[in-house]
Design a protein around this motif. Structure first.
Motif, mmCIF file in Angstrom:
data_model
loop_
_atom_site.group_PDB
_atom_site.id
_atom_site.type_symbol
_atom_site.label_atom_id
_atom_site.label_comp_id
_atom_site.label_asym_id
_atom_site.label_seq_id
_atom_site.Cartn_x
_atom_site.Cartn_y
_atom_site.Cartn_z
ATOM 1 N N GLY A 167 -87.549 15.957 -22.250
ATOM 2 C CA GLY A 167 -88.829 16.548 -22.603
ATOM 3 C C GLY A 167 -88.653 17.945 -23.152
ATOM 4 O O GLY A 167 -87.544 18.361 -23.522
ATOM 5 N N ASN A 168 -89.755 18.706 -23.204
ATOM 6 C CA ASN A 168 -89.667 20.076 -23.703
ATOM 7 C C ASN A 168 -88.838 20.928 -22.746
ATOM 8 O O ASN A 168 -88.540 20.523 -21.618
ATOM 9 C CB ASN A 168 -91.060 20.664 -23.952
ATOM 10 C CG ASN A 168 -91.859 20.892 -22.671
ATOM 11 O OD1 ASN A 168 -91.354 21.400 -21.681
ATOM 12 N ND2 ASN A 168 -93.131 20.527 -22.699
ATOM 13 N N LYS A 169 -88.449 22.101 -23.201
ATOM 14 C CA LYS A 169 -87.500 22.907 -22.419
ATOM 15 C C LYS A 169 -88.050 23.319 -21.057
ATOM 16 O O LYS A 169 -87.287 23.442 -20.093
ATOM 17 C CB LYS A 169 -87.084 24.138 -23.219
ATOM 18 C CG LYS A 169 -88.203 25.135 -23.499
ATOM 19 C CD LYS A 169 -87.678 26.348 -24.254
ATOM 20 C CE LYS A 169 -88.783 27.376 -24.482
ATOM 21 N NZ LYS A 169 -88.256 28.581 -25.199
ATOM 22 N N ASN A 170 -89.369 23.522 -20.966
ATOM 23 C CA ASN A 170 -89.940 23.933 -19.686
ATOM 24 C C ASN A 170 -89.909 22.802 -18.667
ATOM 25 O O ASN A 170 -89.548 23.007 -17.503
ATOM 26 C CB ASN A 170 -91.367 24.428 -19.880
ATOM 27 C CG ASN A 170 -91.431 25.727 -20.663
ATOM 28 O OD1 ASN A 170 -90.469 26.490 -20.696
ATOM 29 N ND2 ASN A 170 -92.562 25.973 -21.309
ATOM 30 N N VAL A 171 -90.299 21.586 -19.085
ATOM 31 C CA VAL A 171 -90.236 20.445 -18.175
ATOM 32 C C VAL A 171 -88.785 20.142 -17.811
ATOM 33 O O VAL A 171 -88.462 19.851 -16.656
ATOM 34 C CB VAL A 171 -90.918 19.213 -18.798
ATOM 35 C CG1 VAL A 171 -90.706 17.979 -17.918
ATOM 36 C CG2 VAL A 171 -92.412 19.460 -18.989
ATOM 37 N N THR A 172 -87.901 20.220 -18.799
ATOM 38 C CA THR A 172 -86.485 19.984 -18.535
ATOM 39 C C THR A 172 -85.957 20.970 -17.499
ATOM 40 O O THR A 172 -85.187 20.603 -16.606
ATOM 41 C CB THR A 172 -85.674 20.094 -19.837
ATOM 42 O OG1 THR A 172 -86.141 19.097 -20.750
ATOM 43 C CG2 THR A 172 -84.195 19.892 -19.587
ATOM 44 N N ALA A 173 -86.381 22.217 -17.581
ATOM 45 C CA ALA A 173 -85.959 23.217 -16.598
ATOM 46 C C ALA A 173 -86.453 22.871 -15.199
ATOM 47 O O ALA A 173 -85.743 23.075 -14.208
ATOM 48 C CB ALA A 173 -86.452 24.602 -17.017
ATOM 49 N N VAL A 174 -87.682 22.333 -15.108
ATOM 50 C CA VAL A 174 -88.219 21.939 -13.800
ATOM 51 C C VAL A 174 -87.415 20.778 -13.216
ATOM 52 O O VAL A 174 -87.069 20.776 -12.030
ATOM 53 C CB VAL A 174 -89.713 21.571 -13.921
ATOM 54 C CG1 VAL A 174 -90.228 20.960 -12.626
ATOM 55 C CG2 VAL A 174 -90.541 22.806 -14.279
ATOM 56 N N VAL A 175 -87.096 19.768 -14.048
ATOM 57 C CA VAL A 175 -86.309 18.637 -13.564
ATOM 58 C C VAL A 175 -84.923 19.110 -13.121
ATOM 59 O O VAL A 175 -84.419 18.707 -12.064
ATOM 60 C CB VAL A 175 -86.190 17.552 -14.647
ATOM 61 C CG1 VAL A 175 -85.258 16.435 -14.178
ATOM 62 C CG2 VAL A 175 -87.564 16.977 -14.995
#
Length: 381
Positions: free
Chosen positions: A188-196
Motif C-alpha cells: 500500500g501507500n508508504k504510511n500504511v506500509t509503515a504501520v504494517v
C-alpha cells in the motif's frame, strides 16, 4: 499499482511439508500464463428457495443503548508522523484437538499451524472471489465507499486465494487477536506500509506483502489489475516461519442455548453494498447475499457462516490516510450475535489488541459462539 508478479516455484516455495504441517494441503500456484477461473456469473447451488429482495422480507434487531467506548491503547494520531507502536508480543502456545478458529475436531498437528490473514477485494470487478468460502473467519470492514474482507484461513487451505488488495490501519488491532498471524496483502501507500511494518516489528503479525515476498503472488489472466492479484497460501505460510500458532479469538460453546429473537433473514448496512443474511435450518448455516443475489465464490459455493457477529464500532479517519476510515475494535460497543437461528443482543469488549473478543448479554453473561465458521461485520456505530 503492482505489475505482473512471479509465481511460486522451486523447493522453498512448495506446499507445506507434511513433516511440519501435515494437516494443511494445497498445490503450488501455476505460472502467470495459466488463467484462474474468471466466470463473472458462476453456477449457484442454493439451499433456499429464494433470497429476500425487499426490506419487508428482513428483520432488524434493536441494539441496546450506546455504551461508552474505552480509548484504544494504540495512538490514533502521530504528531511526529511516526507509525503507532504496540508492546512487544510473544506468541502463546497453540491448542490441540480442535481447530483454533472453529473449535471443530482436528488433528493435533494443526495446533502448530499459523493463521493466514488475506486482504480480499470486494469491488464489483473483483467478484466472484477465489476461495473466500474456505476461510474459517472473515471480517468485513468499510474502506473508501466500499467494503473489504480480512479472510483468515487455518483449518482449510485452498490452492489459490484472491483477489488480493491493500491493508488498512484497522487491520492491525483485529489481527493482533490471532497470536501473530501471517498477513498476505498487495502492499500500500508508504504510511500504511509503515504501520504494517511497525506491527510486524512489535511481533503481532508477520508481514508477507506482495512487494516483499513477490514469489508467492501472481496476476491471474482474464481479469484486469488491480482485481487480479492472487496468492499461493502455502507459499505465504512457508515464508513466515516466525508466525505463531493460531489461537481462539473468542469463546465457543455448542451447548449454549441462545436467548433472543428468531432471525430468519436480516440486513447488514455497510458502505457501498447491500447485504442480507438468511438462516438455513437444513444446513445450520447463515447464507450471504449481496447486491441483490447470492454471494458466491469463484467455484460457485455460496458464502456461508455458522456464526454472524454484527459489531458496532466507531470509524475515525485513518492517521495513515485521512480519506480511509479506521474501525476501532479495541474498547467496547454494541453487538448482535447470530447463531442457531437466533439473534442475541449484547456488548463486545477488548481491553488490548492482543486480547480475544468478548461478547456478553445485558446481564453480563458470556455469549459464546457455536463451533464452525464465523463472519464478523464491522458496522458503523
Amino acid at each position: 499499482m503492482l505489475g505482473a508478479l512471479s509465481a511460486c516455484s522451486g523447493a522453498s516455495e512448495q506446499t507445506v511439508a507434511s513433516t511440519t504441517r501435515p494437516t494443511v494441503t494445497g498445490t503450488t500456484v501455476a505460472a502467470d500464463t495459466t488463467a484462474l477461473p474468471t466466470t463473472t456469473t458462476p453456477p449457484t447451488t442454493e439451499r433456499i428457495t429464494a433470497p429476500p429482495t425487499t426490506r419487508a422480507a428482513t428483520t432488524t434487531t434493536a441494539l441496546p443503548p450506546t455504551s461508552t467506548e474505552a480509548p484504544p491503547p494504540v495512538e490514533t494520531t502521530e504528531p511526529t508522523g511516526q507509525p503507532p507502536t504496540w508492546p512487544p508480543y510473544e506468541p502463546l502456545p497453540g491448542v490441540t484437538g480442535v481447530a483454533a478458529l472453529t473449535n471443530l475436531a482436528a488433528q493435533p498437528d494443526l495446533g502448530d499451524v499459523a493463521a493466514l490473514a488475506v486482504k480480499i477485494d470486494n469491488h464489483p470487478r473483483a467478484r466472484p472471489q477465489w476461495s473466500l468460502s474456505s476461510a474459517d473467519v472473515i471480517f468485513e470492514e468499510n474502506v473508501e465507499f466500499l467494503t473489504r474482507f480480512i479472510a483468515i484461513f487455518h483449518s482449510r487451505l485452498p490452492d489459490t486465494i484472491g483477489p488480493i488488495r491493500s491493508a488498512r490501519t484497522s487491520d492491525m488491532n483485529v489481527l493482533a487477536a490471532f497470536n501473530r498471524p501471517v498477513l498476505a496483502w498487495s502492499g500500500g501507500n508508504k504510511n500504511v506500509t509503515a504501520v504494517v511494518r511497525s506491527a510486524a516489528t512489535s511481533g503481532i503479525l508477520v508481514n508477507v506483502s506482495a512487494l516483499t515476498i513477490g514469489r508467492c503472488y501472481r496476476r491471474a489472466a482474464g481479469r484486469k489489475a488491480p482485481h487480479n492479484l492472487v496468492v499461493d497460501p502455502a507459499c505465504a505460510l512457508e515464508a513466515a516461519p516466525s508466525a505463531g500458532p493460531a489461537r481462539p479469538p473468542w469463546s465457543f460453546d455448542d451447548a449454549y442455548l441462545p436467548q433472543g429473537e428468531a432471525d430468519g433473514a436480516f440486513e447488514v448496512r455497510m458502505d457501498g453494498v447491500d447485504i442480507v443474511w438468511v438462516w438455513d435450518p437444513a444446513s445450520g448455516q447463515y447464507l450471504r447475499h449481496q447486491g441483490g443475489g447470492p454471494h458466491v465464490a469463484a467455484d460457485g459455493t455460496q458464502i456461508s457462516a455458522t456464526n454472524v457477529v454484527i459489531m458496532s464500532v466507531a470509524y475515525i479517519p485513518s492517521p495513515a490516510d485521512a480519506r480511509s476510515p479506521e474501525a476501532q475494535t479495541v474498547g467496547q460497543g454494541q453487538v448482535i450475535v447470530h447463531r442457531n437461528g437466533v439473534a442475541v443482543v449484547g456488548t463486545w469488549s477488548r481491553a488490548t489488541p492482543t486480547d480475544p473478543f468478548g461478547f456478553v448479554d445485558p446481564a453480563g453473561a458470556p455469549i459464546p459462539l457455536a463451533g464452525g465458521t464465523t463472519f464478523v461485520e464491522l458496522v458503523r456505530a
